[in-house]
Write an enzyme that holds these catalytic residues in place. Sequence first.
Site, mmCIF file in Angstrom:
data_model
loop_
_atom_site.group_PDB
_atom_site.id
_atom_site.type_symbol
_atom_site.label_atom_id
_atom_site.label_comp_id
_atom_site.label_asym_id
_atom_site.label_seq_id
_atom_site.Cartn_x
_atom_site.Cartn_y
_atom_site.Cartn_z
ATOM 1 N N GLN A 1 -23.702 -1.048 -5.510
ATOM 2 C CA GLN A 1 -22.696 -0.204 -6.158
ATOM 3 C C GLN A 1 -22.516 -0.646 -7.606
ATOM 4 O O GLN A 1 -22.165 -1.795 -7.878
ATOM 5 C CB GLN A 1 -21.359 -0.274 -5.425
ATOM 6 C CG GLN A 1 -20.364 0.782 -5.911
ATOM 7 C CD GLN A 1 -19.017 0.685 -5.226
ATOM 8 O OE1 GLN A 1 -18.283 -0.271 -5.475
ATOM 9 N NE2 GLN A 1 -18.679 1.657 -4.397
ATOM 10 N N TYR B 1 -10.776 4.953 -10.932
ATOM 11 C CA TYR B 1 -11.467 3.980 -11.774
ATOM 12 C C TYR B 1 -11.943 4.662 -13.052
ATOM 13 O O TYR B 1 -11.691 5.849 -13.279
ATOM 14 C CB TYR B 1 -12.602 3.313 -10.999
ATOM 15 C CG TYR B 1 -12.120 2.339 -9.960
ATOM 16 C CD1 TYR B 1 -11.585 1.114 -10.337
ATOM 17 C CD2 TYR B 1 -12.168 2.642 -8.604
ATOM 18 C CE1 TYR B 1 -11.123 0.206 -9.391
ATOM 19 C CE2 TYR B 1 -11.699 1.747 -7.654
ATOM 20 C CZ TYR B 1 -11.182 0.536 -8.050
ATOM 21 O OH TYR B 1 -10.710 -0.357 -7.112
ATOM 22 N N ARG C 1 -10.726 4.438 7.764
ATOM 23 C CA ARG C 1 -10.368 3.988 9.109
ATOM 24 C C ARG C 1 -11.220 4.686 10.170
ATOM 25 O O ARG C 1 -10.720 5.224 11.162
ATOM 26 C CB ARG C 1 -8.887 4.193 9.383
ATOM 27 C CG ARG C 1 -7.964 3.600 8.336
ATOM 28 C CD ARG C 1 -6.564 3.364 8.859
ATOM 29 N NE ARG C 1 -6.531 2.172 9.714
ATOM 30 C CZ ARG C 1 -5.589 1.919 10.624
ATOM 31 N NH1 ARG C 1 -4.616 2.794 10.814
ATOM 32 N NH2 ARG C 1 -5.622 0.829 11.346
ATOM 33 N N CYS D 1 -4.224 -4.522 8.016
ATOM 34 C CA CYS D 1 -3.214 -5.342 7.340
ATOM 35 C C CYS D 1 -3.531 -5.614 5.880
ATOM 36 O O CYS D 1 -2.640 -5.908 5.084
ATOM 37 C CB CYS D 1 -3.054 -6.666 8.076
ATOM 38 S SG CYS D 1 -4.506 -7.756 7.960
ATOM 39 N N GLU E 1 0.946 -21.052 29.448
ATOM 40 C CA GLU E 1 1.852 -20.076 28.836
ATOM 41 C C GLU E 1 3.154 -20.019 29.632
ATOM 42 O O GLU E 1 3.137 -19.864 30.865
ATOM 43 C CB GLU E 1 1.187 -18.699 28.793
ATOM 44 C CG GLU E 1 2.106 -17.527 28.507
ATOM 45 C CD GLU E 1 2.891 -17.663 27.210
ATOM 46 O OE1 GLU E 1 4.104 -17.367 27.210
ATOM 47 O OE2 GLU E 1 2.299 -18.085 26.188
#
Length: 673
Positions: A112, A186, A323, A372, A438
């Site tokens: 790129q 950009y 996504r 995230c 646990e």
Amino acid sequence: MATGIETRTPYPNLLKPIRIGSVEIRNRVAMGAMGNFNLATPDGAFSQRCVDYFIERARGGVGLIVTGVCKIENEIEFFPPSTVPLITPAAGPPLLELSEAVHALGSKIFVQLAGGFGRVAHPAMLGGRQPVSASAIPNYWDPAVTCRELSTDEVESLVHSFGVAAEIVAEAGVDGVEIHAVHEGYLIDQFAVAMFNRRTDKYGGDLRGRLTFPVEVVKEIKRRVGADFPVSLRFSVKSQIKDWGQGGLPGETFEERGRDLEEGLQAAQILEAAGYDAFNAHCGSYDAWYWAHPPTYQEHGVLVPYVAELTKVVDVPVLVAGRMEIPELADRTLQEGKADMVTIARGLLTDPDWVRKLETGRAEHIRPCIGCHEGCLGRIFMSRPLSCAVNPAVGRERLYALEPVREPRKVLVVGGGVAGMEAARAAALRGHEVVVLERGDHLGGHLVEAAVPAFKHDLKRLLDWYELELADQPIEIRFGTDVTAELIAAERPDVTILATGSHSRLPQVRGAELPHVATEVELLLGTKTAGDQVVMVGGGMIGCETALWLAQQGKHVTIVEQLDELMVATQVPVPHANRIMLIDMLRHIGVEIATDSYLAEIGTDGVTVTSGDFRSRTIPADTVGVSIGMEPDRELYCSLLGLLPSVYLVGDAQEVRNVMGAVWDGYEVARAI
């Protein structure tokens, strides 16, 4: 001639070959370009860590690799060469090594090439120089700074540099280039969008004039390298800009200030006629960055409806991003003709074997991206190398691979939250004998309540993945175990990893003990029910997400935050795309935001807050939600100090952070023992 081999896959469309120009690609999965910042040598060439990073994705079966952004020159717009890779003759040898390895593994690779960042370059990154752009417009990060308008000669020089850079990468055996251009706001996009371009020379005016820059770029590359050398274009179909520094949310009605869909389709036809061989398409801009880099609050495949319109007006291959890492979604998009290839970016950080797991019938074992941005974009903004929150080996594949142990040891993991699960998984993969203790009756820790809102469903996918991976290993898990120092001593472990987590902190004010006060954990898990009028104390990310979740249920919510802004009080900054989208969603749904407001007292029917100018007011509430942070649970750790060898503290028990901190702790310890 029949081979006698029957191929069965639930994702046949993803695994079909395709051609971009003269290059045949073995499947329809492309690795999207992500900024491989801080993975370059001092002269701007790809470092060995960068080469290893791409080779790992080729090994995992991806058809096409598109590298992160590489600058074509460093005079007109300067960046430190070790920050952003730079295509000069020095870049040739590592690119040759990379292309040879990628080809041996059956993949193809495009580099790129970028003309520059323009108004979206942070002034702090430019070495004291003024940012540049198509016109004298405000810098995105600091609107008080005005960009310098590039001269006609400078733009022509950039066009020439694109051709030179393409020659260098072609000589290194690279299969093609992607122009970092008419997308995301950009530099070249600043020429293409009327909002940013006020020029009167050949690079301004109507749409064709504003597209002169990218048109000249593809023609120069083809002239120098040949008509058969593929040139793909990173292309935003729609800018999604509501105003300067302001994006429009999904479903929101607003007037497009940037490139609207109609103009985007017209531009694509002009650019295809100029010679571009493919469109790697998405939407967005820095002003609407949560479209170009969709966080967890965006739906998977959010860009498909826009990109599908592009396939109707061009004849070259169209790649869709946004996504797309859910295999069923990706395959269905291709089957329905809404794109010709899928571009997966962060999903190939979390799991470089994404394609290989499809091919071998193990799609359920694909490690999910949680949207995230902590390890990818977040680390870039902190001037650290690209990585991944849930895959700590990203960007250091050779250094951080899990090596089999020579002498297996008994590893006792206390706590089944994120840090504990990762420590157990990684230790077992290395060959250790692992036992997990646990206290509760399920795994997950704080993932359980964090995954409750629909917009955080990817955390549930992560928990499901961990449960599957742990079940796939010879790991003993004991639930309902109240762990004490005596119990651990009786187990006689060689290594003890304490992942005892954290608990919610309550405010030290009058009324904090009242029954209508609830922590964010209690609200999310439903152990306490919110009324119709909620005050959420704490404007960090968890408090804001809980407020949004409650507002989506029809509650009237007010956030009380003592700082001047939301989500700025964390040691690790909330990534930009996530933060601005969450704030926009809160405002759009009607959540009231009271910043510079200190909680003074909680009453039976509301809270009293004091502002920075010492004025007090009461905000009515039948529920007071509290999200002011967590306290580490270190009681067991302190009781073991000096009694047992090789005791490690990980995750929230060591320091309250986020999923990334927990995963990285668990992996680091398991890798080292």
